[in-house]
Structures are given as structure tokens and as C-alpha cells.
Design an enzyme around this catalytic site. Structure first.
Site, short mmCIF file in Angstrom:
data_model
loop_
_atom_site.label_atom_id
_atom_site.label_comp_id
_atom_site.label_asym_id
_atom_site.label_seq_id
_atom_site.Cartn_x
_atom_site.Cartn_y
_atom_site.Cartn_z
CG LEU A 260 -13.27 68.87 18.12
CD1 LEU A 260 -12.81 69.89 17.07
CD2 LEU A 260 -14.64 68.30 17.71
CB ALA B 155 -17.58 64.31 26.73
CE LYS C 60 -19.15 56.26 30.21
NZ LYS C 60 -19.81 57.49 29.76
CE1 TYR D 224 -16.98 53.56 28.44
CE2 TYR D 224 -18.16 51.49 28.59
CZ TYR D 224 -18.12 52.82 28.23
OH TYR D 224 -19.22 53.39 27.66
CB ILE E 258 -14.12 36.94 14.26
CG1 ILE E 258 -14.66 37.24 12.85
CG2 ILE E 258 -15.21 37.06 15.32
CD1 ILE E 258 -15.76 36.31 12.38
CG PHE F 109 -22.12 57.13 17.26
CD1 PHE F 109 -23.06 57.29 16.25
CD2 PHE F 109 -22.24 56.03 18.12
CE1 PHE F 109 -24.10 56.37 16.09
CE2 PHE F 109 -23.26 55.11 17.96
CZ PHE F 109 -24.20 55.29 16.96
CB ILE F 110 -24.30 58.74 21.23
CG1 ILE F 110 -24.11 57.24 20.91
CG2 ILE F 110 -25.62 58.97 21.97
CD1 ILE F 110 -23.93 56.34 22.13
CB VAL G 102 -18.26 44.53 16.76
CG1 VAL G 102 -19.76 44.75 16.75
CG2 VAL G 102 -17.93 43.24 16.04
CB ILE G 103 -20.63 47.52 12.82
CG1 ILE G 103 -21.70 46.59 13.43
CG2 ILE G 103 -20.96 47.86 11.38
CD1 ILE G 103 -23.09 47.21 13.49
P1 NAD Z 1 -17.65 58.98 20.68
O1 NAD Z 1 -16.20 58.68 20.91
O2 NAD Z 1 -18.15 59.04 19.28
O3 NAD Z 1 -18.08 60.32 21.43
C1 NAD Z 1 -17.42 60.80 22.60
C2 NAD Z 1 -17.18 62.29 22.41
O4 NAD Z 1 -16.59 62.83 23.60
C3 NAD Z 1 -16.22 62.59 21.27
O5 NAD Z 1 -16.77 63.63 20.46
C4 NAD Z 1 -14.94 63.05 21.96
O6 NAD Z 1 -14.19 63.96 21.16
C5 NAD Z 1 -15.50 63.68 23.23
N1 NAD Z 1 -14.56 63.67 24.38
C6 NAD Z 1 -13.88 62.60 24.88
N2 NAD Z 1 -13.14 62.98 25.94
C7 NAD Z 1 -13.38 64.31 26.13
C8 NAD Z 1 -12.91 65.29 27.06
N3 NAD Z 1 -12.02 64.96 28.02
N4 NAD Z 1 -13.37 66.57 26.96
C9 NAD Z 1 -14.24 66.93 25.97
N5 NAD Z 1 -14.72 66.05 25.06
C10 NAD Z 1 -14.29 64.76 25.14
O7 NAD Z 1 -18.46 57.85 21.50
P2 NAD Z 1 -20.01 57.45 21.49
O8 NAD Z 1 -20.12 56.06 21.05
O9 NAD Z 1 -20.80 58.51 20.82
O10 NAD Z 1 -20.32 57.46 23.05
C11 NAD Z 1 -21.01 58.54 23.67
C12 NAD Z 1 -21.29 58.22 25.12
O11 NAD Z 1 -22.13 57.05 25.22
C13 NAD Z 1 -20.04 57.90 25.94
O12 NAD Z 1 -20.22 58.44 27.24
C14 NAD Z 1 -20.03 56.40 26.00
O13 NAD Z 1 -19.32 55.93 27.12
C15 NAD Z 1 -21.51 56.09 26.07
N6 NAD Z 1 -21.85 54.75 25.60
C16 NAD Z 1 -21.72 54.45 24.28
C17 NAD Z 1 -22.08 53.17 23.85
C18 NAD Z 1 -21.99 52.78 22.40
O14 NAD Z 1 -22.34 51.65 22.07
N7 NAD Z 1 -21.58 53.64 21.49
C19 NAD Z 1 -22.55 52.22 24.76
C20 NAD Z 1 -22.64 52.57 26.11
C21 NAD Z 1 -22.32 53.85 26.50
#
Ligand code: NAD
Length: 305
Positions: free
Chosen positions: A31, A69, A140, A136, A192, A10-11, A175-176
Site C-alpha cells: 500500500l 508490484a 525492469k 527504472y 510542461i 492502478f493496473i 503526465v495526465i
Molecule cells: P502503481 O504504483 O499504481 O502500482 C504499483 C503497486 O505496487 C502499488 O499498489 C504499490 O503499493 C505496490 N508496491 C510497490 N512496491 C511494493 C513492495 N515492495 N511490496 C509490495 N507492494 C508494493 O503503478 P502502476 O502504474 O499500476 O504500475 C503497475 C506495474 O506496471 C508496475 O510494475 C509498473 O512498473 C508497470 N508499468 C506501468 C506503466 C504505466 O504506464 N502505468 C508502464 C509500464 C510498466
């Protein structure tokens, strides 16, 4: 050339969209939750696992690594600690080692508000002592410590971003997403988790990306910034918005208690004053971000069907 780990998620995929406007990009992603179709056509996708594959060769010549990742699911920690250790701590350690060997000195890392645990100061500033209550959050914080120590030991430089809940198109958890999935299965009733009073900050993906770019304007050895919106929205309100946008009026069934799961932090709002000093500010409130993200995800799902 810039390397983005997790660039199919996503991000990460939104970061790749932005950075690929003016840079050559290599995405490293296993992936596991990411999708090939999320990756910009102009980027090169390497399917590899950071926790087990050798990635040093892909890093050679990179200006910097955006390390996105991870396993981002806070709930998984209570069921499967190994998953969190492997994809967050081990993966980050192995990436740092590969960077050191390939001579790459700049890392941008996505951390989280959960490193603070149940903070008594709200909005919580970056210098609040971190005491995570989830595996988690702990993973981090361990990554942050590894990155910081690599910076001091091997002359590297880092930008560490502690995110509130980031939401928007291509999100596949949170959540969404959960509410939309549950209502697709049963439009009459929405479960919920908790009492619905959990009150947290949500930031829209475009605001988040702009914030990360703004943070690069800081030039310390280790630059730590909170990224979030300036207000909160309750889980019950999110349920109402999701229902409205789907045109449904489900019964709400609360599982009870003040939090959704073990390790959930019921109240979260980050102080973003440090990043605002660099000229950034979020365009959207938490509630605006939620409504936009709900519309995005409904549109995404309609396209798939
Ligand atoms: P996501 O699951 O959509 O993206 C994570 C990506 O990492 C995925 O494409 C997955 O395939 C890849 N991945 C996971 N383990 C891997 C590995 N061992 N080797 C290679 N690729 C791997 O999650 P996201 O929401 O896009 O989160 C991205 C980052 O932002 C993460 O580090 C997450 O902890 C952090 N984060 C997200 C949020 C949020 O609200 N979405 C909040 C705080 C922090």
C-alpha cells in the site's frame, strides 16, 4: 487461486477486477502507492512488502503469480536509486525465490518500453537490443533477466509484457495525473516538462488488460510481448486535452529541452505485430485513450472531493 502482487495499484487493481470474475484472488501489496479501496471486495488483501516480508505461505497452492508490484516512477531513479533497486529488483528476486520454494511455476510480469532506451527503430519490436537510459528501465530489464533465468533453471514459465504508457481510472502518477494536479493548484498556468514535443504511445487500461490475457495464448517457456497502441500523441496535445476537459485555457510554460527529466525517452512507439498475430488489437488510439483517461481521472478526483 491466483496471486496478484501490486493488486491495490492502478493496473493491478484492474487485473484483479478481471481475474476475480472467475478465480479466487490473493493480493499482496504494501500500500505504498496502492489503495485498499481499489481492491475488489471478492479478493483477499495481504498487506506485505515483497522486499522484506516472508510471503511464501501466501503463495502455496497458487496456479500462477501476476507480478505487478513495483515503483513505476521513472523520475525517482535520478533522485533515489535505492528505491528502484529495492522495490523492483530486490522485490522480484525475493518473489521468485518464494515462488521456487512454494513450487509455483507460472509468472506474469509487467515490464516496460523503457527497457529499449532511445531506440533507433520505431515502432520498436521485441527483438530490438535493450539499452535502457533510466534506472527504472534498467531495473525492469534486470527483473526480466532474473525471471528468464529462473524459468530455465527451475522449470518455470513466464509472460513478460513491455508496456507503453498505460492510462485510465485509478492512475495516481504520469503526465495526465500531473497536469490535472497542477491545474487544480493553478488554473492560469500549466508547467510542461521539456518542449512538449515528446511523442509517445498511450494505451487505455481495458485494452491493456485484454492484451495481457491474449498473450497467455502463447506457450513458450518465456513469452515476451510489447503492449501499446499503434500511434503516438505529443505532450503538448495532452496538455490541450486536459485543459479542454477541465474547461480551462491556461498559459503553457515549457521547461525546455527535448525531454521531461533525466532518463526520459522522448519518442516511443512499440511494434505490437507479435501480439496482433494472436488475434488482439487495441480498440483505442493514443489520443482517444488520453481523452478517456482524462475524463476518468477528473471523475475520480471529483468523487474524492
Ligand atoms: P502503481 O504504483 O499504481 O502500482 C504499483 C503497486 O505496487 C502499488 O499498489 C504499490 O503499493 C505496490 N508496491 C510497490 N512496491 C511494493 C513492495 N515492495 N511490496 C509490495 N507492494 C508494493 O503503478 P502502476 O502504474 O499500476 O504500475 C503497475 C506495474 O506496471 C508496475 O510494475 C509498473 O512498473 C508497470 N508499468 C506501468 C506503466 C504505466 O504506464 N502505468 C508502464 C509500464 C510498466
Amino acid at each position: 487461486m491466483i496471486v496478484v502482487t501490486g493488486g491495490a495499484g492502478f493496473i493491478g487493481s484492474h487485473i484483479v477486477d478481471k481475474l476475480s470474475e472467475s478465480n479466487e484472488i490473493i493480493v499482496i501489496d504494501n500500500l505504498s502507492s496502492g489503495k485498499e479501496e481499489f481492491v475488489s471486495k471478492s479478493a483477499k488483501l495481504v498487506k506485505a512488502d515483497l522486499a522484506s516480508d516472508d510471503i511464501e505461505d501466501y503463495l502455496r497452492g497458487a496456479e500462477e503469480v501476476w507480478h505487478i508490484a513495483a515503483n513505476p516512477d521513472v523520475r525517482i531513479g535520478a533522485e533515489n536509486p535505492e528505491e528502484i533497486y529495492r522495490n523492483n529488483i530486490l522485490a522480484t528476486y525475493r518473489l521468485l525465490e518464494a515462488m521456487r520454494k512454494a513450487g509455483i511455476e507460472r509468472i506474469i510480469f509487467t515490464s516496460t518500453s523503457t527497457v529499449y532506451g532511445e531506440a533507433s527503430i520505431i515502432p520498436t519490436p521485441e527483438d530490438y537490443p535493450p539499452h535502457p537510459i533510466s534506472l527504472y528501465g534498467a531495473s525492469k530489464l534486470a527483473c526480466e533477466a532474473l525471471i528468464e533465468s529462473y524459468c530455465h533453471t527451475f522449470d518455470m514459465q513466464a509472460w513478460i509484457y513491455r508496456f507503453a504508457n498505460v492510462i485510465g481510472r485509478r492512475s495516481t502518477h504520469g503526465v495526465i495525473y500531473d497536469f490535472i494536479m497542477k491545474l487544480n493548484r493553478n488554473p492560469e498556468e500549466l508547467e510542461i516538462l521539456g518542449n512538449g514535443e515528446q511523442n509517445k504511445s498511450y494505451i487505455y487500461i481495458t485494452d491493456c488488460i485484454e492484451a495481457m490475457l491474449a498473450g497467455l495464448g502463447s506457450d513458450e517457456r518465456v513469452n515476451i510481448f510489447n503492449i501499446g497502441s499503434e500511434d503516438q500523441v505529443k505532450v503538448r496535445r495532452i496538455a490541450e486535452i486536459v485543459s479542454e476537459e477541465l474547461g480551462l485555457s491556461p498559459r503553457f510554460r515549457f521547461t525546455g529541452g527535448d525531454r521531461g527529466w533525466k532518463g526520459d525517452v522522448p519518442v516511443m512507439l512499440l511494434s505490437i505485430e507479435k501480439l496482433k498475430k494472436l488475434g488482439w488489437r487495441p480498440r483505442y488510439s493514443s489520443e482517444e485513450a488520453v481523452r478517456m483517461a482524462v475524463r476518468d481521472l477528473i471523475e475520480d478526483l471529483n468523487k474524492q472531493n
